[in-house]
Design a protein around this motif. Structure first.
Motif, short mmCIF file in Angstrom:
data_model
loop_
_atom_site.label_atom_id
_atom_site.label_comp_id
_atom_site.label_asym_id
_atom_site.label_seq_id
_atom_site.Cartn_x
_atom_site.Cartn_y
_atom_site.Cartn_z
N LYS A 118 -15.81 17.99 42.51
CA LYS A 118 -16.43 19.03 43.33
C LYS A 118 -15.53 20.25 43.41
N ASP A 119 -16.11 21.44 43.28
CA ASP A 119 -15.35 22.68 43.45
C ASP A 119 -14.88 22.79 44.90
N LYS A 124 -19.84 27.53 45.50
CA LYS A 124 -20.66 28.74 45.47
C LYS A 124 -22.15 28.40 45.49
N ASN A 176 -16.87 30.86 32.74
CA ASN A 176 -16.27 32.18 32.88
C ASN A 176 -15.19 32.34 31.82
N THR A 179 -10.33 32.33 36.93
CA THR A 179 -9.09 32.20 37.70
C THR A 179 -8.26 31.00 37.26
N VAL A 180 -8.92 29.99 36.71
CA VAL A 180 -8.18 28.82 36.22
C VAL A 180 -8.32 28.79 34.70
N HIS A 210 -13.52 25.19 31.65
CA HIS A 210 -14.33 24.34 32.53
C HIS A 210 -15.75 24.86 32.57
N HIS A 246 -18.91 25.17 35.06
CA HIS A 246 -19.43 25.08 36.42
C HIS A 246 -20.84 24.49 36.35
P1 5GP Z 1 -13.19 30.16 37.39
O1 5GP Z 1 -13.29 31.36 38.28
O2 5GP Z 1 -11.83 30.08 36.71
O3 5GP Z 1 -14.33 30.03 36.42
O4 5GP Z 1 -13.35 28.91 38.34
C1 5GP Z 1 -12.29 28.19 38.90
C2 5GP Z 1 -12.89 27.34 40.00
O5 5GP Z 1 -11.95 26.35 40.35
C3 5GP Z 1 -13.21 28.13 41.28
O6 5GP Z 1 -14.59 28.01 41.57
C4 5GP Z 1 -12.31 27.48 42.33
O7 5GP Z 1 -12.94 27.36 43.59
C5 5GP Z 1 -12.00 26.12 41.72
N1 5GP Z 1 -10.71 25.58 42.10
C6 5GP Z 1 -9.50 26.22 42.05
N2 5GP Z 1 -8.52 25.40 42.45
C7 5GP Z 1 -9.11 24.22 42.74
C8 5GP Z 1 -8.59 22.97 43.22
O8 5GP Z 1 -7.40 22.78 43.44
N3 5GP Z 1 -9.49 21.97 43.42
C9 5GP Z 1 -10.83 22.13 43.18
N4 5GP Z 1 -11.62 21.09 43.42
N5 5GP Z 1 -11.35 23.29 42.74
C10 5GP Z 1 -10.49 24.32 42.52
#
Ligand code: 5GP
Ligand code: ZN
Length: 112
Positions: free
Chosen positions: A31-32, A36, A88, A96-97, A101, A103
């Motif tokens: 789970k995120d 969102k 993304n 951000t990560v 991945h 979503h």
């Molecule tokens: P991005 O913006 O890179 O596509 O999505 C990264 C997602 O990872 C974001 O929706 C953020 O909420 C989620 N996220 C970041 N750190 C963690 C974490 O430590 N645990 C979990 N479960 N989700 C995370």
């Protein structure tokens, strides 16, 4: 392989807790932490790579495998009325990560 500084690699190794909903030898779904949508899952390959643009044949095999698995995982998590998959790529998309991945968003009618 895994990257010591990557938050999703830490989740895969169990160094950071997560709410896991599916795991096998190739992928993890959890789970995120900041959902969102009513249901917001993240599907990650167990091999670390940063970007869609880092794709190669082996990585593409893993992504294909993940796309084959996601419908049943979505169903098991109550997404019977549809869902959205998002990747993304890079800064303009707000990535951000930097561990690729997918979503999985749903549980309600999604707006753009
Ligand atoms: P991005 O913006 O890179 O596509 O999505 C990264 C997602 O990872 C974001 O929706 C953020 O909420 C989620 N996220 C970041 N750190 C963690 C974490 O430590 N645990 C979990 N479960 N989700 C995370
Ligand atoms: Zn990683």
């Amino acid at each position: 392989m895994l990257d010591n500084n990557c938050v999703f690699c830490k989740i895969i190794r169990g160094e950071i807790p997560s709410a896991k909903v599916y795991e096998d030898d190739k992928m993890l779904v959890f789970k995120d932490i900041e959902p969102k949508a009513k249901v917001h899952l993240l599907a990650v390959p167990k091999n670390h790579f940063k970007l869609l643009s880092d794709m190669d044949e082996q990585r593409a095999e893993t992504i294909k495998y993940m796309l084959e698995k996601i419908p049943e995982i979505a169903k098991e998590n109550g997404l019977i009325n549809g869902y959205r998959l998002v990747i993304n790529q890079g800064d303009d998309a707000g990535q951000t990560v930097f561990h690729l991945h997918i979503h999985i968003l749903g549980g309600e009618t999604l707006s753009w």
